[in-house]
Design a protein around this motif. Structure first.
Motif, PDB file in Angstrom:
ATOM      1  N   ALA A   6       0.853  -1.191   0.000  1.00 28.14           N
ATOM      2  CA  ALA A   6       0.000   0.000   0.000  1.00 28.14           C
ATOM      3  C   ALA A   6       0.886   1.237   0.000  1.00 28.14           C
ATOM      4  CB  ALA A   6      -0.925   0.016   1.217  1.00 28.14           C
ATOM      5  N   LYS A   7       0.374   2.305  -0.569  1.00 33.93           N
ATOM      6  CA  LYS A   7       1.082   3.580  -0.559  1.00 33.93           C
ATOM      7  C   LYS A   7       0.188   4.613   0.120  1.00 33.93           C
ATOM      8  CE  LYS A   7       3.453   4.900  -4.195  1.00 33.93           C
ATOM      9  NZ  LYS A   7       3.817   5.453  -5.525  1.00 33.93           N
ATOM     10  N   ILE A   8       0.740   5.302   1.122  1.00 36.10           N
ATOM     11  CA  ILE A   8      -0.047   6.280   1.875  1.00 36.10           C
ATOM     12  C   ILE A   8       0.751   7.548   2.093  1.00 36.10           C
ATOM     13  CG2 ILE A   8      -1.412   4.513   3.057  1.00 36.10           C
ATOM     14  CD1 ILE A   8       0.333   4.979   5.523  1.00 36.10           C
ATOM     15  N   PHE A   9       0.033   8.632   2.416  1.00 37.08           N
ATOM     16  CA  PHE A   9       0.652   9.921   2.737  1.00 37.08           C
ATOM     17  C   PHE A   9       0.493  10.163   4.231  1.00 37.08           C
ATOM     18  CE2 PHE A   9       0.105  14.493   3.529  1.00 37.08           C
ATOM     19  CZ  PHE A   9       1.302  14.976   3.035  1.00 37.08           C
ATOM     20  N   ILE A  10       1.577  10.519   4.897  1.00 36.10           N
ATOM     21  CA  ILE A  10       1.498  10.819   6.323  1.00 36.10           C
ATOM     22  C   ILE A  10       2.073  12.208   6.582  1.00 36.10           C
ATOM     23  CG2 ILE A  10       1.577   8.406   7.043  1.00 36.10           C
ATOM     24  CD1 ILE A  10       4.489   8.758   7.711  1.00 36.10           C
ATOM     25  N   LYS A  11       1.478  12.887   7.553  1.00 35.44           N
ATOM     26  CA  LYS A  11       1.931  14.235   7.907  1.00 35.44           C
ATOM     27  C   LYS A  11       1.817  14.416   9.411  1.00 35.44           C
ATOM     28  CE  LYS A  11       1.162  19.144   6.891  1.00 35.44           C
ATOM     29  NZ  LYS A  11       0.360  20.127   6.101  1.00 35.44           N
ATOM     30  N   ALA A  12       2.936  14.738  10.031  1.00 36.54           N
ATOM     31  CA  ALA A  12       2.936  15.001  11.467  1.00 36.54           C
ATOM     32  C   ALA A  12       2.362  16.398  11.717  1.00 36.54           C
ATOM     33  CB  ALA A  12       4.344  14.895  12.039  1.00 36.54           C
ATOM     34  N   GLY A  13       1.950  16.649  12.945  1.00 39.43           N
ATOM     35  CA  GLY A  13       1.308  17.917  13.283  1.00 39.43           C
ATOM     36  C   GLY A  13       2.290  19.082  13.334  1.00 39.43           C
ATOM     37  N   LYS A  14       1.800  20.250  12.957  1.00 39.72           N
ATOM     38  CA  LYS A  14       2.598  21.483  13.034  1.00 39.72           C
ATOM     39  C   LYS A  14       2.668  21.936  14.492  1.00 39.72           C
ATOM     40  CE  LYS A  14       2.421  26.383  11.622  1.00 39.72           C
ATOM     41  NZ  LYS A  14       2.309  26.898  13.008  1.00 39.72           N
ATOM     42  N   GLY A  15       3.800  22.488  14.870  1.00 38.60           N
ATOM     43  CA  GLY A  15       3.921  23.047  16.210  1.00 38.60           C
ATOM     44  C   GLY A  15       3.044  24.280  16.366  1.00 38.60           C
ATOM     45  N   GLY A  16       2.508  24.484  17.563  1.00 33.41           N
ATOM     46  CA  GLY A  16       1.687  25.661  17.808  1.00 33.41           C
ATOM     47  C   GLY A  16       2.519  26.941  17.765  1.00 33.41           C
ATOM     48  N   ASP A  17       1.890  28.035  17.386  1.00 30.77           N
ATOM     49  CA  ASP A  17       2.587  29.324  17.295  1.00 30.77           C
ATOM     50  C   ASP A  17       2.767  29.930  18.683  1.00 30.77           C
ATOM     51  OD1 ASP A  17       2.559  29.040  14.564  1.00 30.77           O
ATOM     52  OD2 ASP A  17       0.755  30.259  14.289  1.00 30.77           O
ATOM     53  N   GLY A  18       3.894  30.620  18.860  1.00 33.17           N
ATOM     54  CA  GLY A  18       4.080  31.389  20.077  1.00 33.17           C
ATOM     55  C   GLY A  18       3.130  32.580  20.105  1.00 33.17           C
ATOM     56  N   ALA A  19       2.761  33.019  21.289  1.00 30.36           N
ATOM     57  CA  ALA A  19       1.768  34.092  21.413  1.00 30.36           C
ATOM     58  C   ALA A  19       2.439  35.451  21.563  1.00 30.36           C
ATOM     59  CB  ALA A  19       0.873  33.829  22.622  1.00 30.36           C
ATOM     60  N   VAL A  20       1.769  36.469  21.020  1.00 31.69           N
ATOM     61  CA  VAL A  20       2.139  37.869  21.263  1.00 31.69           C
ATOM     62  C   VAL A  20       1.124  38.414  22.257  1.00 31.69           C
ATOM     63  CG1 VAL A  20       2.435  40.154  20.268  1.00 31.69           C
ATOM     64  CG2 VAL A  20       3.129  38.137  18.967  1.00 31.69           C
ATOM     65  N   ALA A  21       1.549  38.624  23.485  1.00 34.81           N
ATOM     66  CA  ALA A  21       0.632  39.066  24.538  1.00 34.81           C
ATOM     67  C   ALA A  21       1.409  39.902  25.550  1.00 34.81           C
ATOM     68  CB  ALA A  21      -0.021  37.867  25.230  1.00 34.81           C
ATOM     69  N   PHE A  22       0.659  40.756  26.262  1.00 34.53           N
ATOM     70  CA  PHE A  22       1.267  41.614  27.274  1.00 34.53           C
ATOM     71  C   PHE A  22       0.458  41.528  28.553  1.00 34.53           C
ATOM     72  CE2 PHE A  22       2.408  43.235  23.141  1.00 34.53           C
ATOM     73  CZ  PHE A  22       3.776  43.432  23.261  1.00 34.53           C
ATOM     74  N   ALA A 116       7.007   9.894  11.458  1.00 33.03           N
ATOM     75  CA  ALA A 116       7.098  11.327  11.122  1.00 33.03           C
ATOM     76  C   ALA A 116       7.006  12.120  12.423  1.00 33.03           C
ATOM     77  CB  ALA A 116       5.989  11.733  10.160  1.00 33.03           C
ATOM     78  N   LYS A 117       7.949  13.030  12.624  1.00 34.47           N
ATOM     79  CA  LYS A 117       8.009  13.801  13.864  1.00 34.47           C
ATOM     80  C   LYS A 117       7.206  15.095  13.742  1.00 34.47           C
ATOM     81  CE  LYS A 117      12.526  12.158  15.468  1.00 34.47           C
ATOM     82  NZ  LYS A 117      13.907  12.552  15.860  1.00 34.47           N
ATOM     83  N   GLY A 118       6.492  15.413  14.821  1.00 38.64           N
ATOM     84  CA  GLY A 118       5.747  16.669  14.865  1.00 38.64           C
ATOM     85  C   GLY A 118       6.677  17.867  15.008  1.00 38.64           C
ATOM     86  N   GLY A 119       6.199  19.020  14.568  1.00 43.19           N
ATOM     87  CA  GLY A 119       7.008  20.238  14.626  1.00 43.19           C
ATOM     88  C   GLY A 119       7.101  20.794  16.047  1.00 43.19           C
ATOM     89  N   ARG A 120       8.204  21.458  16.323  1.00 47.84           N
ATOM     90  CA  ARG A 120       8.359  22.102  17.625  1.00 47.84           C
ATOM     91  C   ARG A 120       7.465  23.331  17.719  1.00 47.84           C
ATOM     92  NH1 ARG A 120      13.854  21.639  16.392  1.00 47.84           N
ATOM     93  NH2 ARG A 120      13.976  23.899  16.150  1.00 47.84           N
ATOM     94  N   GLY A 121       7.040  23.621  18.932  1.00 48.80           N
ATOM     95  CA  GLY A 121       6.228  24.816  19.138  1.00 48.80           C
ATOM     96  C   GLY A 121       7.063  26.084  19.039  1.00 48.80           C
ATOM     97  N   GLY A 122       6.426  27.174  18.633  1.00 50.93           N
ATOM     98  CA  GLY A 122       7.125  28.455  18.507  1.00 50.93           C
ATOM     99  C   GLY A 122       7.292  29.147  19.852  1.00 50.93           C
ATOM    100  N   TRP A 123       8.157  30.149  19.881  1.00 55.27           N
ATOM    101  CA  TRP A 123       8.395  30.908  21.104  1.00 55.27           C
ATOM    102  C   TRP A 123       7.429  32.074  21.210  1.00 55.27           C
ATOM    103  CZ3 TRP A 123      14.463  31.530  20.822  1.00 55.27           C
ATOM    104  CH2 TRP A 123      15.037  30.269  21.065  1.00 55.27           C
ATOM    105  N   GLY A 124       6.971  32.319  22.415  1.00 53.59           N
ATOM    106  CA  GLY A 124       6.158  33.509  22.659  1.00 53.59           C
ATOM    107  C   GLY A 124       7.027  34.761  22.690  1.00 53.59           C
ATOM    108  N   ASN A 125       6.369  35.933  22.648  1.00 52.91           N
ATOM    109  CA  ASN A 125       7.150  37.174  22.553  1.00 52.91           C
ATOM    110  C   ASN A 125       7.963  37.495  23.799  1.00 52.91           C
ATOM    111  OD1 ASN A 125       4.879  37.861  24.106  1.00 52.91           O
ATOM    112  ND2 ASN A 125       4.819  39.962  23.321  1.00 52.91           N
ATOM    113  N   ARG A 126       7.699  36.802  24.913  1.00 51.48           N
ATOM    114  CA  ARG A 126       8.479  37.065  26.125  1.00 51.48           C
ATOM    115  C   ARG A 126       9.943  36.699  25.935  1.00 51.48           C
ATOM    116  NH1 ARG A 126       8.685  32.006  29.181  1.00 51.48           N
ATOM    117  NH2 ARG A 126       7.369  30.441  28.136  1.00 51.48           N
TER     118      ARG A 126
END
Length: 423
Positions: A6-22, A116-126
């Motif tokens: 069988a041939k299949i397509f796999i995709k790991a999850g994207k890392g969540g974005d870091g937040a811009v907050a104060f 397939a490895k998931g993406g790392r999460g992004g850094w917040g603005n802090r």
């Protein structure tokens, strides 16, 4: 229905974005940045399931996508890591990269294997606050998860493989030495799928035998589902070559023996060297001269020979002990080692780029890492642009643009973003 590729397509999850907050609190005039980090995207994990025996499920579902990580939030709250996507496959499934054919993993046990490895999460603005940049209005987006197209191949895990032409008695034999109950009838290709049976030798000793569906001449080129059948012989440590020594179907046993061995050699040179024990079946209806002539021929080629009758159990009772003793001297069941090299986004050249002059006053900058910085930046904010320009300078992008003759007001394109170059 038995499906073993069988041939299949796999995709790991994207890392969540870091937040811009104060930070906002009564009586606190300037709480500062407190954007949390994004969560990790889910991995795609394969697990061997002994209750599965075919890849049929992958014929109807061909795309597997893990969940993305949760975005960061204010008050220094990090996003949740996404759960892994668990894909269950039959034991013995070899996972290959569809493009290169290289082995990614061999699912030979119930231990989970990350495909397939998931993406790392992004850094917040802090993370970007400094004494001079006290109000960073940008954050780091999460990294994308790995995605690839893979080809699944099922190669049965068995110690012993029963090979031979159709209707030579392989199904009768495996039903006689194990608890397996394959369909048995007097016509070709009764068995359309490999049948596994556990053969007990004693209270603590056993081995796994596989009845490989009947091979025919041309199987190595795919004739008669040849590849589907031969694929399952590759792991077997020992081959029991069953031949109808009586010639009950009008075929010459010597010719049958040579043709099957020729197909093994055409499919794999290594497979042709696999140890064999030749079993002259149907000796209950064969003449003594036929048995002895075939015995002399086989032993003359260096193979051990045993005359049996699977139908009457003649010579069958001693066979499991004989096979078990032979297996003690052979290496374990073959496991395919990974060959595929996973690309690590954090490896060398992570800040690599190329600059191409697309037109008289247009330059294209190919740098995925810069595009990710832009995605998390506020292009209307002066400090964000200052940070971005510093990345261009530190990586050598500005120097390369000058070397290629960039001029005032030339257009610089980075992914979907366009800028005017200003000295």
């Amino acid at each position: 229905m038995f499906i073993d590729t069988a041939k299949i397509f796999i995709k790991a999850g994207k890392g969540g974005d870091g937040a811009v907050a104060f930070h906002r609190e009564k009586y606190v005039a300037a709480g500062g940045p407190d954007g949390g980090d994004g969560g990790r995207g889910g991995d795609v994990v394969f697990v061997g399931d002994p209750n599965l025996s075919t890849l049929m499920d992958f014929r109807y579902k061909r795309k597997y996508v893990a969940q993305p990580g949760e975005n960061g939030r204010g008050s220094n709250c990090s996003g949740k890591n996404a759960p892994d996507l668990v894909v269950r496959v039959p034991l013995g499934t070899v996972v290959r990269d569809a493009e290169s054919g290289l082995v990614i993993a061999d699912i030979a046990s119930a231990e989970p294997v990350v495909i397939a490895k998931g993406g790392r999460g992004g850094w917040g603005n802090r993370h970007f606050a400094t004494p001079t940049r006290q109000i960073p209005k940008f954050a780091k987006p999460g990294l994308p998860g790995e995605e690839l197209e893979v080809r699944l191949e099922l190669k049965l895990i068995a110690d012993v493989g029963l090979i031979g032409f159709p209707n030579v008695g392989k199904s009768t034999l495996i039903s006689a030495i194990s608890a397996a109950k394959p369909k048995i009838a007097n016509y070709h290709f009764t068995t359309l799928t490999p049948v596994l049976g556990v053969v007990r030798v004693g209270p603590e000793a056993s081995f796994v035998a596989a009845d490989i569906p009947g091979l025919i001449e041309g199987a190595a080129e795919g004739v008669g589902l040849g590849h589907d059948f031969l694929r399952h012989v590759e792991r077997c440590r020992l081959l029991l070559h069953v031949v109808d020594v009586s010639g009950s179907e009008g075929r010459d046993p010597k010719d049958d023996f040579e043709k099957i061995n020729a197909e093994l050699a055409r499919f794999s040179g290594e497979l042709s060297q696999r140890p064999q024990i030749v079993l002259g079946n149907k000796c209950d209806i064969a003449e003594e001269g036929q048995i002895e002539a075939f015995r002399s021929y086989v032993e003359g080629k260096g193979y051990p020979f045993f005359a049996i009758s699977a139908a009457t159990h003649k010579g069958v009772d001693a066979l499991p002990g004989l096979v078990y003793e032979r297996l003690k001297d052979l290496p374990p069941v073959a496991v395919f080692e990974p060959e595929y090299v996973r690309q690590d986004p954090a490896a060398k050249d992570a800040r690599a780029f190329t600059v191409t002059k697309a037109d008289e006053h247009v330059f294209d900058v190919d740098a995925p890492w810069l595009e990710r910085i832009l995605e998390g930046s506020d292009v209307e904010d002066y400090e964000s642009l200052q940070y971005f320009q510093r990345q261009l300078a530190d990586a050598g992008v500005l120097e390369e643009l000058i070397r290629q003759g960039v001029e005032e007001d030339d257009t610089i394109r980075i992914g979907e973003f366009e800028f005017d170059y200003v000295f």
